[in-house]
Design a protein around this motif. Structure first.
Motif, PDB file in Angstrom:
ATOM      1  N   ASP A  69      19.003  36.009  -4.766  1.00 35.47           N
ATOM      2  CA  ASP A  69      17.723  36.186  -4.067  1.00 35.47           C
ATOM      3  C   ASP A  69      17.044  34.863  -3.722  1.00 35.47           C
ATOM      4  O   ASP A  69      16.335  34.771  -2.719  1.00 35.47           O
ATOM      5  CB  ASP A  69      16.761  37.044  -4.887  1.00 35.47           C
ATOM      6  N   SER A  70      17.248  33.841  -4.529  1.00 34.02           N
ATOM      7  CA  SER A  70      16.564  32.564  -4.294  1.00 34.02           C
ATOM      8  C   SER A  70      17.324  31.639  -3.344  1.00 34.02           C
ATOM      9  O   SER A  70      16.814  30.575  -2.982  1.00 34.02           O
ATOM     10  CB  SER A  70      16.340  31.849  -5.620  1.00 34.02           C
TER      11      SER A  70
ATOM     12  N   MET B   8      18.544  30.065  -0.045  1.00 32.86           N
ATOM     13  CA  MET B   8      18.084  29.964   1.337  1.00 32.86           C
ATOM     14  C   MET B   8      19.186  29.311   2.177  1.00 32.86           C
ATOM     15  O   MET B   8      19.773  28.314   1.774  1.00 32.86           O
ATOM     16  CB  MET B   8      16.805  29.130   1.423  1.00 32.86           C
TER      17      MET B   8
ATOM     18  N   THR C 281      16.347  30.512   5.854  1.00 28.88           N
ATOM     19  CA  THR C 281      16.290  31.972   5.829  1.00 28.88           C
ATOM     20  C   THR C 281      16.912  32.480   4.532  1.00 28.88           C
ATOM     21  O   THR C 281      17.930  31.950   4.087  1.00 28.88           O
ATOM     22  CB  THR C 281      17.092  32.534   7.029  1.00 28.88           C
ATOM     23  N   PRO C 282      16.323  33.510   3.914  1.00 22.88           N
ATOM     24  CA  PRO C 282      16.947  34.079   2.712  1.00 22.88           C
ATOM     25  C   PRO C 282      18.354  34.600   3.020  1.00 22.88           C
ATOM     26  O   PRO C 282      18.606  35.141   4.097  1.00 22.88           O
ATOM     27  CB  PRO C 282      16.013  35.236   2.341  1.00 22.88           C
TER      28      PRO C 282
ATOM     29  N   ARG D 151      19.954  37.159   2.061  1.00 26.01           N
ATOM     30  CA  ARG D 151      20.031  38.598   2.345  1.00 26.01           C
ATOM     31  C   ARG D 151      19.743  38.936   3.808  1.00 26.01           C
ATOM     32  O   ARG D 151      20.046  40.028   4.255  1.00 26.01           O
ATOM     33  CB  ARG D 151      19.063  39.375   1.459  1.00 26.01           C
TER      34      ARG D 151
ATOM     35  N   SER E 296      22.624  25.455  -4.435  1.00 20.87           N
ATOM     36  CA  SER E 296      21.623  26.142  -5.260  1.00 20.87           C
ATOM     37  C   SER E 296      21.893  25.783  -6.718  1.00 20.87           C
ATOM     38  O   SER E 296      22.973  25.317  -7.071  1.00 20.87           O
ATOM     39  CB  SER E 296      21.705  27.657  -5.066  1.00 20.87           C
TER      40      SER E 296
END
Length: 185
Positions: free
Chosen positions: A38-39, A41, A49-50, A52, A85
């Motif tokens: 979820d975190s 980008m 943009t995320p 997902r 990430s």
């Protein structure tokens, strides 16, 4: 007036619980779960943009996530975003499908993650207590301005304390569940 203060305190405490849940989602267990990403980008045509929103994330098996980009040219950007990430995941690509195997957690890693979960839970408790403090100081100001009586102030403080106790218990419940999840082999 007291109900407004209580409602405001409850709103702040609810946000604290939501922040705690979000922090706990970032602490990965040995199992694959789509919320781990979820975190992340992704640079999507110059815009952060995320993940997902540019790909679908599914669980292939209990230890592997699959990321399927909606545009094939996004594969390199998604891989780069996952590697940079702070999740410690190494993607492997086959065609336009990205697989993310979840590394096994060592006992030391699990203990460090439990420490992190406890620290996050403490931040949640502090946040809930800060909401209580703000509500109580507002009640004291109303008493000082003679907008409410001492009985109303005491009753308001008792209601805010009950609310605080309920949310602290919720933090403890979340922490206990996360610790059990982390220590399960």
């Amino acid at each position: 007036m007291i109900n407004e203060i209580k409602t405001e305190a409850e709103t702040k405490m609810t946000k604290s619980i939501e922040a705690l849940a979000s922090a706990f989602n970032k602490i990965r267990t040995g199992r694959a779960h789509p919320s781990i990403l979820d975190s992340v980008m992704v640079n999507y045509y110059g815009q952060e943009t995320p993940l997902r929103q540019v790909a679908s994330v599914t669980v292939e098996d209990s230890r592997t996530l699959t990321v399927s980009p909606w545009e094939k040219n996004m594969v390199p950007q998604i891989e780069k975003a996952i590697m940079t990430s702070d999740l410690g995941l190494n993607p492997s690509t086959s065609g336009d499908l990205i697989r993310l195997p979840m590394p096994m957690l060592t006992e030391e890693t699990r203990k460090n993650m439990v420490k992190q979960a406890r620290a996050d839970a403490e931040h949640g408790r502090v946040s809930v207590r800060n909401a209580r403090r703000d509500a109580n100081s507002t009640l004291k100001e109303l008493l000082k301005d003679k907008d409410i009586s001492e009985d109303d102030e005491r009753r308001g403080e008792e209601e805010v304390q009950k609310l605080t106790d309920r949310f602290i218990a919720e933090v403890e419940k979340f922490l206990k569940a996360k610790e059990e999840d982390l220590m399960a082999v």
